[in-house]
Motif scaffolding. Structure first.
Motif, PDB file in Angstrom:
ATOM      1  N   MET A  74      34.609  53.782  31.586  1.00 39.78           N
ATOM      2  CA  MET A  74      34.023  54.394  32.780  1.00 39.78           C
ATOM      3  C   MET A  74      33.476  53.354  33.746  1.00 39.78           C
ATOM      4  O   MET A  74      33.575  53.502  34.966  1.00 39.78           O
ATOM      5  CB  MET A  74      32.916  55.371  32.371  1.00 39.78           C
ATOM      6  N   CYS A  75      32.907  52.296  33.201  1.00 32.14           N
ATOM      7  CA  CYS A  75      32.419  51.227  34.063  1.00 32.14           C
ATOM      8  C   CYS A  75      33.594  50.582  34.802  1.00 32.14           C
ATOM      9  O   CYS A  75      33.515  50.301  36.000  1.00 32.14           O
ATOM     10  CB  CYS A  75      31.673  50.185  33.222  1.00 32.14           C
ATOM     11  N   GLY A  76      34.704  50.380  34.091  1.00 38.01           N
ATOM     12  CA  GLY A  76      35.894  49.821  34.720  1.00 38.01           C
ATOM     13  C   GLY A  76      36.443  50.737  35.795  1.00 38.01           C
ATOM     14  O   GLY A  76      36.875  50.283  36.860  1.00 38.01           O
ATOM     15  N   MET A  77      36.436  52.052  35.535  1.00 32.72           N
ATOM     16  CA  MET A  77      36.891  53.012  36.523  1.00 32.72           C
ATOM     17  C   MET A  77      36.057  52.936  37.801  1.00 32.72           C
ATOM     18  O   MET A  77      36.581  52.975  38.918  1.00 32.72           O
ATOM     19  CB  MET A  77      36.812  54.426  35.950  1.00 32.72           C
ATOM     20  N   GLN A  84      35.861  51.123  43.552  1.00 33.90           N
ATOM     21  CA  GLN A  84      35.135  50.411  44.602  1.00 33.90           C
ATOM     22  C   GLN A  84      35.863  49.143  45.041  1.00 33.90           C
ATOM     23  O   GLN A  84      35.337  48.363  45.828  1.00 33.90           O
ATOM     24  CB  GLN A  84      33.715  50.074  44.115  1.00 33.90           C
ATOM     25  N   GLY A  85      37.082  48.951  44.500  1.00 34.46           N
ATOM     26  CA  GLY A  85      37.880  47.789  44.892  1.00 34.46           C
ATOM     27  C   GLY A  85      37.456  46.497  44.232  1.00 34.46           C
ATOM     28  O   GLY A  85      37.930  45.421  44.616  1.00 34.46           O
ATOM     29  N   ALA A  86      36.577  46.572  43.228  1.00 33.07           N
ATOM     30  CA  ALA A  86      36.120  45.370  42.516  1.00 33.07           C
ATOM     31  C   ALA A  86      37.037  45.148  41.315  1.00 33.07           C
ATOM     32  O   ALA A  86      36.678  45.414  40.166  1.00 33.07           O
ATOM     33  CB  ALA A  86      34.664  45.532  42.079  1.00 33.07           C
ATOM     34  N   TYR A  87      38.243  44.657  41.587  1.00 27.66           N
ATOM     35  CA  TYR A  87      39.282  44.621  40.561  1.00 27.66           C
ATOM     36  C   TYR A  87      39.029  43.586  39.462  1.00 27.66           C
ATOM     37  O   TYR A  87      39.392  43.812  38.309  1.00 27.66           O
ATOM     38  CB  TYR A  87      40.643  44.393  41.214  1.00 27.66           C
ATOM     39  N   GLU A  88      38.401  42.493  39.788  1.00 25.48           N
ATOM     40  CA  GLU A  88      38.111  41.492  38.768  1.00 25.48           C
ATOM     41  C   GLU A  88      37.112  42.043  37.750  1.00 25.48           C
ATOM     42  O   GLU A  88      37.289  41.875  36.538  1.00 25.48           O
ATOM     43  CB  GLU A  88      37.562  40.209  39.396  1.00 25.48           C
ATOM     44  N   GLN A  89      36.073  42.715  38.241  1.00 21.38           N
ATOM     45  CA  GLN A  89      35.095  43.326  37.342  1.00 21.38           C
ATOM     46  C   GLN A  89      35.746  44.440  36.518  1.00 21.38           C
ATOM     47  O   GLN A  89      35.440  44.610  35.326  1.00 21.38           O
ATOM     48  CB  GLN A  89      33.912  43.889  38.138  1.00 21.38           C
ATOM     49  N   ALA A  90      36.655  45.206  37.141  1.00 14.22           N
ATOM     50  CA  ALA A  90      37.362  46.262  36.408  1.00 14.22           C
ATOM     51  C   ALA A  90      38.210  45.656  35.299  1.00 14.22           C
ATOM     52  O   ALA A  90      38.270  46.184  34.183  1.00 14.22           O
ATOM     53  CB  ALA A  90      38.249  47.055  37.372  1.00 14.22           C
ATOM     54  N   ARG A  91      38.836  44.542  35.592  1.00 15.47           N
ATOM     55  CA  ARG A  91      39.676  43.845  34.600  1.00 15.47           C
ATOM     56  C   ARG A  91      38.836  43.393  33.408  1.00 15.47           C
ATOM     57  O   ARG A  91      39.253  43.513  32.248  1.00 15.47           O
ATOM     58  CB  ARG A  91      40.362  42.663  35.276  1.00 15.47           C
ATOM     59  N   TYR A 101      39.303  44.477  29.343  1.00  8.11           N
ATOM     60  CA  TYR A 101      39.417  43.565  28.197  1.00  8.11           C
ATOM     61  C   TYR A 101      38.454  43.959  27.083  1.00  8.11           C
ATOM     62  O   TYR A 101      38.739  43.746  25.896  1.00  8.11           O
ATOM     63  CB  TYR A 101      39.146  42.133  28.636  1.00  8.11           C
ATOM     64  N   LYS A 102      37.311  44.558  27.453  1.00  9.66           N
ATOM     65  CA  LYS A 102      36.304  44.924  26.451  1.00  9.66           C
ATOM     66  C   LYS A 102      36.744  46.098  25.587  1.00  9.66           C
ATOM     67  O   LYS A 102      36.361  46.186  24.416  1.00  9.66           O
ATOM     68  CB  LYS A 102      34.971  45.236  27.142  1.00  9.66           C
ATOM     69  N   TYR A 103      37.507  47.044  26.167  1.00  4.85           N
ATOM     70  CA  TYR A 103      37.940  48.162  25.324  1.00  4.85           C
ATOM     71  C   TYR A 103      39.392  48.025  24.869  1.00  4.85           C
ATOM     72  O   TYR A 103      39.911  48.889  24.170  1.00  4.85           O
ATOM     73  CB  TYR A 103      37.693  49.512  26.001  1.00  4.85           C
ATOM     74  N   ARG A 151      43.293  50.997  23.089  1.00  2.66           N
ATOM     75  CA  ARG A 151      44.216  49.888  23.296  1.00  2.66           C
ATOM     76  C   ARG A 151      45.332  50.300  24.264  1.00  2.66           C
ATOM     77  O   ARG A 151      45.718  49.542  25.159  1.00  2.66           O
ATOM     78  CB  ARG A 151      44.794  49.435  21.955  1.00  2.66           C
ATOM     79  N   PHE A 152      45.823  51.534  24.089  1.00  4.64           N
ATOM     80  CA  PHE A 152      46.865  52.052  24.986  1.00  4.64           C
ATOM     81  C   PHE A 152      46.309  52.252  26.398  1.00  4.64           C
ATOM     82  O   PHE A 152      46.959  51.909  27.391  1.00  4.64           O
ATOM     83  CB  PHE A 152      47.418  53.374  24.452  1.00  4.64           C
ATOM     84  N   LEU A 153      45.113  52.839  26.497  1.00  2.00           N
ATOM     85  CA  LEU A 153      44.493  53.041  27.808  1.00  2.00           C
ATOM     86  C   LEU A 153      44.280  51.713  28.531  1.00  2.00           C
ATOM     87  O   LEU A 153      44.441  51.627  29.752  1.00  2.00           O
ATOM     88  CB  LEU A 153      43.158  53.771  27.653  1.00  2.00           C
ATOM     89  N   ALA A 154      43.937  50.683  27.773  1.00  2.00           N
ATOM     90  CA  ALA A 154      43.738  49.363  28.368  1.00  2.00           C
ATOM     91  C   ALA A 154      45.036  48.853  28.970  1.00  2.00           C
ATOM     92  O   ALA A 154      45.052  48.295  30.082  1.00  2.00           O
ATOM     93  CB  ALA A 154      43.212  48.388  27.320  1.00  2.00           C
ATOM     94  N   LYS A 155      46.143  49.033  28.262  1.00  2.00           N
ATOM     95  CA  LYS A 155      47.436  48.602  28.779  1.00  2.00           C
ATOM     96  C   LYS A 155      47.774  49.345  30.065  1.00  2.00           C
ATOM     97  O   LYS A 155      48.204  48.740  31.065  1.00  2.00           O
ATOM     98  CB  LYS A 155      48.524  48.848  27.732  1.00  2.00           C
ATOM     99  N   THR A 156      47.573  50.660  30.043  1.00  2.00           N
ATOM    100  CA  THR A 156      47.843  51.489  31.217  1.00  2.00           C
ATOM    101  C   THR A 156      46.976  51.070  32.400  1.00  2.00           C
ATOM    102  O   THR A 156      47.470  50.875  33.518  1.00  2.00           O
ATOM    103  CB  THR A 156      47.563  52.967  30.893  1.00  2.00           C
ATOM    104  N   ASN A 157      45.693  50.930  32.154  1.00  2.00           N
ATOM    105  CA  ASN A 157      44.755  50.654  33.243  1.00  2.00           C
ATOM    106  C   ASN A 157      44.864  49.221  33.754  1.00  2.00           C
ATOM    107  O   ASN A 157      44.528  48.950  34.907  1.00  2.00           O
ATOM    108  CB  ASN A 157      43.335  50.971  32.796  1.00  2.00           C
ATOM    109  N   LEU A 158      45.331  48.311  32.895  1.00  2.00           N
ATOM    110  CA  LEU A 158      45.545  46.945  33.359  1.00  2.00           C
ATOM    111  C   LEU A 158      46.701  46.902  34.359  1.00  2.00           C
ATOM    112  O   LEU A 158      46.632  46.178  35.362  1.00  2.00           O
ATOM    113  CB  LEU A 158      45.826  46.008  32.178  1.00  2.00           C
TER     114      LEU A 158
END
Length: 283
Positions: free
Chosen positions: A77-80, A85-92, A96-98, A119-126
């Protein structure tokens, strides 16, 4: 946050607050609540590990899901929030944390399944974060990923359309490739997919307006307005209203009539609600 306060908090109630903040797109509140959730479950985990090391009975905490789920959700949720908000580095960094939650001890059964899901959601969201941050060379690879994972096509198309609007991409080929799956979007009934379908219609309307496919843009703007009204999302309804007004001169008489009916319905609902409130006040 003080330990005494954290002990009084219930993770599942925090999750409900988090979901409400997401629904209202209050990204500051999402980040604040996600941090509280993380602190809460971190305290629970540390207390469990301490009791285990001291060979004491493990304290029972009533949770609807395995503890690892709440760790993953807090980072997700924090990454979302950062992404929106366009803060893609922080989202990235959040992704990595989840992406790998296997560091937790005593994972078994359902907990291991949760780790795999995140792990799958991380791949998708990355993919999403990389493409939205400008790595548009990944779009073709991403389309292949979506074809292998059909349940991700609707949110994935939103990512592609957002990138198309940001970086002036021609994505007609992608829309053609996924046309068969796109035809099924209107049949979805669960709230999450209906919300994604709203975003798809709205973003595609903006895309068609940008490339002068104005009649198609009007049709999608009206469709998006219907869905926003169905979901009771006033903010999105206002966006669709503004978009329709920009496209009004290309609308048919029938579309303008449909648009006016929706506005009248909203006005009637507002007046009915106000009269109900005043009646209660005067009783």
């Amino acid at each position: 946050m003080r330990t005494s306060i954290l002990k009084s908090l219930k993770p599942d109630i925090i999750v409900e607050i988090l979901e409400m903040a997401v629904a209202f797109e209050n990204w500051k509140k999402v980040m604040e609540t996600a941090d509280i959730l993380y602190q809460c479950v971190q305290r629970i985990y540390e207390e469990r590990q301490y009791h285990k090391a001291m060979k004491l009975p493990i304290p029972h905490v009533n949770l609807e899901r395995p503890l690892v789920y709440y760790f993953g959700l807090s980072h997700l949720m924090c990454g979302m929030a950062h992404q929106n908000q366009g803060a893609y580095e922080q989202a990235r960094e959040c992704i990595y944390k989840y992406a790998e939650l296997g560091w937790m001890e005593d994972l078994e059964g359902e907990g291991l399944l949760v780790v795999d899901e995140f792990r799958f959601l991380a791949k998708t969201n990355l993919y999403t974060v990389e493409i939205l941050s400008g790595n548009i060379e990944l779009v073709e690879e991403y389309v292949g990923f979506l074809q292998d994972n059909p349940e991700e096509i609707l949110p994935g198309l939103n990512t592609i359309l957002e990138a198309a609007l940001m970086y002036h991409l021609d994505v007609e080929g992608v829309l053609h490739t996924l046309a068969e799956q796109i035809d099924e979007f209107g049949d979805y009934e669960d709230a999450e997919n209906v919300s994604y379908y709203y975003k798809y219609c709205y973003h595609l309307a903006l895309y068609y307006r940008k490339y002068d496919k104005l009649q198609a843009a009007v049709k999608l703007a009206v469709q998006a307005m219907h869905i926003a009204n169905q979901l009771g999302n006033d903010r999105n309804f206002k966006r669709c209203t503004a978009l329709f007004e920009l496209l009004r001169e290309w609308a048919t008489v029938e579309q303008i009539s449909e648009y006016r009916k929706m506005l009248m319905q909203c006005l009637d609902e507002y007046e009915t609600g106000r009269d109900s409130i005043m009646k209660k006040v005067n009783e």
